[in-house]
Motif scaffolding. Structure first.
Motif, mmCIF file in Angstrom:
data_model
loop_
_atom_site.group_PDB
_atom_site.id
_atom_site.type_symbol
_atom_site.label_atom_id
_atom_site.label_comp_id
_atom_site.label_asym_id
_atom_site.label_seq_id
_atom_site.Cartn_x
_atom_site.Cartn_y
_atom_site.Cartn_z
ATOM 1 N N UNK A 1 0.674 -1.150 -0.083
ATOM 2 C CA UNK A 1 0.302 0.100 -0.067
ATOM 3 C C UNK A 1 0.772 1.433 -0.007
ATOM 4 N N UNK A 2 1.880 1.329 0.694
ATOM 5 C CA UNK A 2 2.797 2.863 1.336
ATOM 6 C C UNK A 2 3.932 2.591 -0.220
ATOM 7 N N UNK A 3 3.998 1.718 -0.868
ATOM 8 C CA UNK A 3 4.947 2.001 -1.976
ATOM 9 C C UNK A 3 4.146 2.104 -3.388
ATOM 10 N N UNK A 4 3.084 1.811 -3.656
ATOM 11 C CA UNK A 4 1.750 2.759 -4.425
ATOM 12 C C UNK A 4 1.768 4.200 -4.986
ATOM 13 N N UNK A 5 2.011 4.661 -3.473
ATOM 14 C CA UNK A 5 2.047 5.887 -3.915
ATOM 15 C C UNK A 5 3.305 6.575 -4.427
ATOM 16 N N UNK A 6 4.104 5.949 -4.372
ATOM 17 C CA UNK A 6 5.295 6.312 -4.908
ATOM 18 C C UNK A 6 5.832 5.791 -6.701
ATOM 19 N N UNK A 7 4.675 5.038 -6.837
ATOM 20 C CA UNK A 7 4.367 4.491 -8.102
ATOM 21 C C UNK A 7 3.151 5.771 -9.233
ATOM 22 N N UNK A 8 2.718 6.532 -8.557
ATOM 23 C CA UNK A 8 1.154 7.444 -8.645
ATOM 24 C C UNK A 8 1.954 8.662 -8.873
ATOM 25 N N UNK A 9 1.514 9.542 -10.316
ATOM 26 C CA UNK A 9 1.561 10.553 -10.229
ATOM 27 C C UNK A 9 1.182 11.885 -8.987
ATOM 28 N N UNK A 10 1.697 12.211 -7.764
ATOM 29 C CA UNK A 10 1.174 13.003 -7.316
ATOM 30 C C UNK A 10 1.940 13.870 -7.220
ATOM 31 N N UNK A 11 1.393 15.481 -6.179
ATOM 32 C CA UNK A 11 1.679 16.080 -6.358
ATOM 33 C C UNK A 11 3.407 16.402 -5.409
ATOM 34 N N UNK A 12 3.955 17.103 -5.890
ATOM 35 C CA UNK A 12 5.674 17.240 -5.268
ATOM 36 C C UNK A 12 5.471 17.483 -3.504
ATOM 37 N N UNK A 14 3.393 15.877 -1.663
ATOM 38 C CA UNK A 14 3.217 14.890 -1.426
ATOM 39 C C UNK A 14 3.863 14.002 -1.251
ATOM 40 N N UNK A 15 4.505 13.355 -2.410
ATOM 41 C CA UNK A 15 5.640 12.346 -2.932
ATOM 42 C C UNK A 15 6.827 12.971 -2.151
ATOM 43 N N UNK A 16 7.607 14.537 -1.555
ATOM 44 C CA UNK A 16 8.165 14.577 -1.116
ATOM 45 C C UNK A 16 8.361 14.764 0.313
ATOM 46 N N UNK A 17 7.241 14.825 0.884
ATOM 47 C CA UNK A 17 6.582 14.213 2.596
ATOM 48 C C UNK A 17 6.957 13.017 2.286
ATOM 49 N N UNK A 18 5.916 12.362 1.444
ATOM 50 C CA UNK A 18 5.900 10.290 1.811
ATOM 51 C C UNK A 18 7.272 9.982 1.575
ATOM 52 N N UNK A 19 8.380 10.477 1.021
ATOM 53 C CA UNK A 19 9.966 10.280 0.704
ATOM 54 C C UNK A 19 10.102 10.274 1.796
ATOM 55 N N UNK A 20 10.727 11.667 2.586
ATOM 56 C CA UNK A 20 11.094 11.252 3.893
ATOM 57 C C UNK A 20 11.026 11.452 5.263
ATOM 58 N N UNK A 21 9.077 10.739 5.127
ATOM 59 C CA UNK A 21 8.341 9.739 5.969
ATOM 60 C C UNK A 21 8.722 8.526 6.125
ATOM 61 N N UNK A 22 8.925 7.729 4.820
ATOM 62 C CA UNK A 22 9.254 7.013 4.609
ATOM 63 C C UNK A 22 10.955 6.342 4.968
ATOM 64 N N UNK A 23 11.762 6.901 4.326
ATOM 65 C CA UNK A 23 13.117 7.204 4.410
ATOM 66 C C UNK A 23 13.123 7.195 6.410
ATOM 67 N N UNK A 24 12.626 7.880 7.045
ATOM 68 C CA UNK A 24 12.913 7.959 8.363
ATOM 69 C C UNK A 24 12.268 6.560 8.877
#
Length: 102
Positions: A1-12, A14-24
């Protein structure tokens, strides 16, 4: 579920926040799958990745090494290389050299 966010074209943002959160989450040992780390590796080496996201991932990978958590990279390496080898000819991933990832 979480990785599908990275697959979709979403607002920059949101992508940035999601990437930072998953990295943490990965760095703190709360969530880690080889598929997610593989997606991060692919995004990091992908020439089409936004520069800001690429910088976040660069810091993330440096932190993994510094914190001695390379096992997540080891598990993701083969799936990442397979994805690169199987990338369609029109994909920017075709430009990535496997030796660079290794």
């Amino acid at each position: 579920m979480m990785t599908t966010i990275l697959d979709n074209n979403i607002d920059h943002r949101v992508l940035k926040a999601t990437t930072v959160g998953l990295c943490k989450l990965i760095l703190h040992g709360q969530y880690c799958t080889r598929e997610l780390v593989s997606k991060f590796l692919l995004a990091y080496f992908n020439p089409a990745t936004d520069a800001e996201i690429n910088q976040i991932l660069g810091i993330f990978f440096e932190s993994i090494i510094r914190m001695k958590k390379q096992e997540s990279l080891h598990e993701a390496l083969i799936p990442t290389l397979v994805t690169l080898l199987e990338a369609p000819y029109d994909s920017p991933l075709r430009e990535v050299k496997q030796e660079t990832v290794l």
